[in-house]
Scaffold this motif. Structure first.
Motif, PDB file in Angstrom:
ATOM      1  N   LEU A 127       0.804  -1.230   0.000  1.00  0.00           N
ATOM      2  CA  LEU A 127       0.000   0.000   0.000  1.00  0.00           C
ATOM      3  C   LEU A 127       0.831   1.271   0.000  1.00  0.00           C
ATOM      4  N   ASN A 128       2.127   1.173  -0.292  1.00  0.00           N
ATOM      5  CA  ASN A 128       3.000   2.345  -0.467  1.00  0.00           C
ATOM      6  C   ASN A 128       3.222   3.139   0.811  1.00  0.00           C
ATOM      7  N   ALA A 372       3.658  13.194   0.573  1.00  0.00           N
ATOM      8  CA  ALA A 372       3.507  13.382  -0.874  1.00  0.00           C
ATOM      9  C   ALA A 372       4.806  13.860  -1.501  1.00  0.00           C
ATOM     10  N   LEU A 373       5.491  14.819  -0.857  1.00  0.00           N
ATOM     11  CA  LEU A 373       6.746  15.325  -1.401  1.00  0.00           C
ATOM     12  C   LEU A 373       7.827  14.251  -1.387  1.00  0.00           C
ATOM     13  N   LEU A 374       7.798  13.377  -0.372  1.00  0.00           N
ATOM     14  CA  LEU A 374       8.727  12.251  -0.361  1.00  0.00           C
ATOM     15  C   LEU A 374       8.543  11.384  -1.596  1.00  0.00           C
ATOM     16  N   LYS A 375       7.284  11.167  -1.978  1.00  0.00           N
ATOM     17  CA  LYS A 375       7.000  10.303  -3.123  1.00  0.00           C
ATOM     18  C   LYS A 375       7.252  11.022  -4.447  1.00  0.00           C
ATOM     19  N   VAL A 376       7.228  12.355  -4.421  1.00  0.00           N
ATOM     20  CA  VAL A 376       7.668  13.109  -5.593  1.00  0.00           C
ATOM     21  C   VAL A 376       9.175  12.925  -5.775  1.00  0.00           C
ATOM     22  N   LEU A 377       9.917  12.992  -4.668  1.00  0.00           N
ATOM     23  CA  LEU A 377      11.358  12.767  -4.737  1.00  0.00           C
ATOM     24  C   LEU A 377      11.680  11.366  -5.228  1.00  0.00           C
ATOM     25  N   GLU A 378      10.897  10.406  -4.801  1.00  0.00           N
ATOM     26  CA  GLU A 378      11.126   9.014  -5.185  1.00  0.00           C
ATOM     27  C   GLU A 378      10.834   8.784  -6.661  1.00  0.00           C
ATOM     28  N   TYR A 380       7.643   8.634  -7.856  1.00  0.00           N
ATOM     29  CA  TYR A 380       6.360   7.964  -8.005  1.00  0.00           C
ATOM     30  C   TYR A 380       5.312   8.870  -8.655  1.00  0.00           C
ATOM     31  N   THR A 381       5.354  10.165  -8.336  1.00  0.00           N
ATOM     32  CA  THR A 381       4.334  11.086  -8.827  1.00  0.00           C
ATOM     33  C   THR A 381       4.963  12.453  -9.076  1.00  0.00           C
ATOM     34  N   THR A 382       4.137  13.449  -9.419  1.00  0.00           N
ATOM     35  CA  THR A 382       4.638  14.786  -9.743  1.00  0.00           C
ATOM     36  C   THR A 382       4.140  15.809  -8.737  1.00  0.00           C
ATOM     37  N   PHE A 383       4.823  16.956  -8.708  1.00  0.00           N
ATOM     38  CA  PHE A 383       4.380  18.024  -7.812  1.00  0.00           C
ATOM     39  C   PHE A 383       3.014  18.558  -8.238  1.00  0.00           C
ATOM     40  N   GLN A 384       2.741  18.578  -9.540  1.00  0.00           N
ATOM     41  CA  GLN A 384       1.439  19.040 -10.012  1.00  0.00           C
ATOM     42  C   GLN A 384       0.314  18.152  -9.469  1.00  0.00           C
ATOM     43  N   GLU A 385       0.558  16.837  -9.414  1.00  0.00           N
ATOM     44  CA  GLU A 385      -0.432  15.922  -8.852  1.00  0.00           C
ATOM     45  C   GLU A 385      -0.619  16.168  -7.363  1.00  0.00           C
ATOM     46  N   ILE A 440      12.243   4.446  -0.452  1.00  0.00           N
ATOM     47  CA  ILE A 440      12.645   5.640   0.283  1.00  0.00           C
ATOM     48  C   ILE A 440      13.350   5.197   1.556  1.00  0.00           C
ATOM     49  N   THR A 441      14.593   4.770   1.457  1.00  0.00           N
ATOM     50  CA  THR A 441      15.309   4.262   2.628  1.00  0.00           C
ATOM     51  C   THR A 441      16.687   4.877   2.790  1.00  0.00           C
ATOM     52  N   ASP A 442      17.204   5.543   1.763  1.00  0.00           N
ATOM     53  CA  ASP A 442      18.550   6.112   1.857  1.00  0.00           C
ATOM     54  C   ASP A 442      18.561   7.316   2.794  1.00  0.00           C
ATOM     55  N   ILE A 443      19.652   7.472   3.509  1.00  0.00           N
ATOM     56  CA  ILE A 443      19.806   8.596   4.435  1.00  0.00           C
ATOM     57  C   ILE A 443      20.701   9.638   3.782  1.00  0.00           C
ATOM     58  N   PHE A 444      20.323  10.903   3.939  1.00  0.00           N
ATOM     59  CA  PHE A 444      21.172  11.936   3.400  1.00  0.00           C
ATOM     60  C   PHE A 444      21.326  13.038   4.438  1.00  0.00           C
ATOM     61  N   GLU A 445      22.257  13.906   4.202  1.00  0.00           N
ATOM     62  CA  GLU A 445      22.454  15.031   5.099  1.00  0.00           C
ATOM     63  C   GLU A 445      21.315  16.021   4.924  1.00  0.00           C
ATOM     64  N   ILE A 446      20.747  16.465   6.033  1.00  0.00           N
ATOM     65  CA  ILE A 446      19.577  17.338   5.975  1.00  0.00           C
ATOM     66  C   ILE A 446      19.954  18.728   5.468  1.00  0.00           C
ATOM     67  N   GLU A 447      21.054  19.261   5.946  1.00  0.00           N
ATOM     68  CA  GLU A 447      21.413  20.614   5.579  1.00  0.00           C
ATOM     69  C   GLU A 447      22.323  20.589   4.353  1.00  0.00           C
ATOM     70  N   ASP A 448      21.852  21.159   3.258  1.00  0.00           N
ATOM     71  CA  ASP A 448      22.637  21.308   2.029  1.00  0.00           C
ATOM     72  C   ASP A 448      22.788  22.790   1.738  1.00  0.00           C
TER      73      ASP A 448
END
Length: 559
Positions: A127-128, A372-378, A380-385, A440-448
């Motif tokens: 179920l994503n 939703a934004l996490l799944k846009v990054l992945e 799966y979908t678009t920001f417009q959606e 969506i499991t990779d860890i990255f640095e929060i501050e860029d």
């Protein structure tokens, strides 16, 4: 559109073909819309209605009658709404369809809802849910007693989620009883009760009897009224795990809805274990999606909400595997697990809405927008959606516009610094589509840090997403020449809205009583309206202005 041979093909076969086509193309609904001279068949695929076929008026009644017949409806009754169901095998497929008939001025409008619980049968893992949300859902289900609420609009997948949870809870040592209206899927080993209000078998009446049946787990199809909600709360407090659905948009609204249904705050705090809010969004086609530069608005939004700089996002393209770049739908989730601190806050009568909101969203709760934004990054979908299905907070929107240098009033810069991303986000600054992880499991640095040498002037602001969809400039005619007799429509402010036979000029092309259309000069006059006409003829004779009162009809005069 598909063409059917109504003269040579039996109506029974045509109905079967329509239903089978819908099932094969993963349509959720079939609409049979009566028109003046025909019956329009439309199908809702991936959330959008699409024209499928036109049925001649002569065959309309036969087709509707066939649908009513197989749905066990009264085929002689055409004045009242009716509901029915179709269960059986069509084209080798087992189908479960809910049918609704509604009399209209043009005939009987019929909607067939195709129930597909394949995802419900595949379990919660299909179920994503993000890993952290899935962990919270499983934690809720492990609680021996309490209420788990699944919320969302009609058609947002609430039943699929509740059935998935029910499948996981259906074990040999448990007695599971459901009360539903209607029973949407038969599950082996579960006792399912159908509501029938006409004979007094309501949700509340069924629940009273169920509590005497020694249940461990109770599923209430929907909390529709105050009595049902109060009985469900008492059932959970007395040692039962209760699953139910309710029509609200998010976790906070669900708590407010229960309070509005006169459930005492201390009862809500003692009984509600967790709330799962969800919405559906279209999924990008994996075969043709492509990367594009992120707009200024998107970059600032991702930075504020997810503390992540993005350079590229996916967009739809379209190919033979999809419809306009999308194929299927997926759920966006907001999962709230109610801990001790939040229970204390809910039971506090003196706590206002804003304080309760801060308590609900200050912990590890991922909001619908964040998920939703996490799944846009992945990918799966678009920001417009996302923008189409989720409301962006006004204060957040204003703060983004302010950062873009736009004039906005009443900006309240909300702090989004408490959101913990470590377990849920991926690095979205990708250069190659193949670099994108599948989960969506990779860890990255929060501050860029933002690149100082990045050319911001060449980045699209992205504000076109907020513009009115009904932009008349999109409907320009192919012929851009203006001729005598061409029709022009003007509004009450003497601005051109649309024009048949010519391009649509900007309103700035109007100077005093002169209009320049494609470099052709026209004078215009305002006349008294006759016969409610709003289509204006372009005339060859010059006539002076008579009256400037509006709204009136306007005559364009070629010079």
């Amino acid at each position: 559109m598909v063409e059917y041979d109504f003269a040579k093909t039996p109506i029974v076969d045509i109905v079967n073909q329509i239903i089978l086509y819908a099932a094969q193309h993963n349509a959720s609904d079939i609409h049979l819309d009566p028109r003046d001279d025909s019956l329009m068949v439309r199908m809702r695929i991936d959330g959008d209605l699409q024209n499928h076929a036109i049925v001649p008026k002569a065959y309309e009644r036969n087709l509707i009658t066939r649908v009513k017949l197989v749905s066990n409806m009264n085929i002689t009754e055409t004045r009242l709404p009716q509901d029915g169901a179709i269960k059986g095998r069509i084209g080798g497929r087992d189908l479960d369809i809910r049918v609704s008939v509604l009399p209209t001025n043009e005939g009987e409008k019929t909607v067939l809802r195709i129930l597909d619980f394949q995802k419900g049968l595949s379990g919660l893992e299909g179920l994503n849910f993000t890993p952290s949300n899935l962990e919270k859902v499983k934690k809720m289900m492990a609680v021996p007693n309490g209420i788990i609420l699944v919320t969302g609009a009609t058609g947002s997948g609430k039943s699929t989620t509740t059935y998935s949870m029910l499948q996981a809870l259906n074990k040999e040592e448990t007695n599971v009883i459901t009360v539903e209206d209607p029973i949407e899927m038969n599950i082996e080993g579960i006792n399912q009760v159908q509501v029938n209000s006409e004979i007094g078998m309501t949700f509340a009446a069924a629940l009273r009897s169920i509590l005497r049946q020694d249940p461990n787990i109770i599923l209430i199809g929907e909390m529709r009224d105050e009595e049902t909600a109060q009985i469900a709360v008492r059932a959970s407090i007395t040692g039962h795990l209760v699953l139910s659905t309710i029509h609200t948009n998010n976790s906070l609204a669900t708590i407010e809805r229960l309070i509005d249904m006169n459930v005492e705050r201390y009862m809500i705090a003692a009984s509600v274990v967790g709330i799962i809010s969800q919405k559906l969004t279209r999924t990008l086609c994996p075969h043709c999606k492509r990367l594009r530069p992120a707009t200024k608005y998107e970059r600032i939004l991702f930075k504020k909400v997810l503390k992540k700089k993005v350079k590229q996002l996916y967009e739809p393209v379209g190919c033979e595997h999809c419809h306009k770049g999308f194929v299927g739908r997926m759920a966006l989730h907001e999962v709230l697990y109610i801990g001790e601190k939040l229970r204390d806050a809910i039971s506090d009568e003196n706590l206002d809405k804003e304080q309760l909101r801060e308590m609900v969203y200050s912990g590890d709760t991922t909001t619908l927008l964040q998920d939703a934004l996490l799944k846009v990054l992945e990918g799966y979908t678009t920001f417009q959606e996302v923008y189409r299905v989720i409301d962006i907070d006004t204060d957040l929107d204003n703060s983004i516009r302010k950062e873009m240098g736009l004039n906005v009033s009443g900006v309240n810069d909300e702090d989004y610094d408490d959101f913990d991303l470590e377990d849920d986000l991926i690095d979205a600054s990708i250069e190659d589509e193949n670099d994108l992880p599948s989960l969506i499991t990779d860890i990255f640095e929060i501050e860029d840090e933002v690149d100082e040498d990045e050319d911001e002037e060449n980045i699209d602001d992205g504000l076109d997403i907020f513009e009115n969809n009904f932009n008349f400039n999109e409907f320009q005619a192919q012929n851009t020449e203006i001729h005598d007799g061409d029709e022009v429509v003007l509004d009450e402010n003497h601005s051109i809205n649309n024009m048949a036979g010519g391009a649509i000029p900007d309103a700035s092309d109007k100077v005093d009583n002169t209009l320049y259309l494609d470099n052709v000069k026209f004078n215009y006059k305002v006349v008294e309206p006759e016969q409610n006409l709003d289509i204006i003829d372009v005339l060859a004779d010059d006539v002076e202005i008579i009256d400037m009162n509006v709204p009136d009809d306007i005559i364009l005069l070629k010079e």
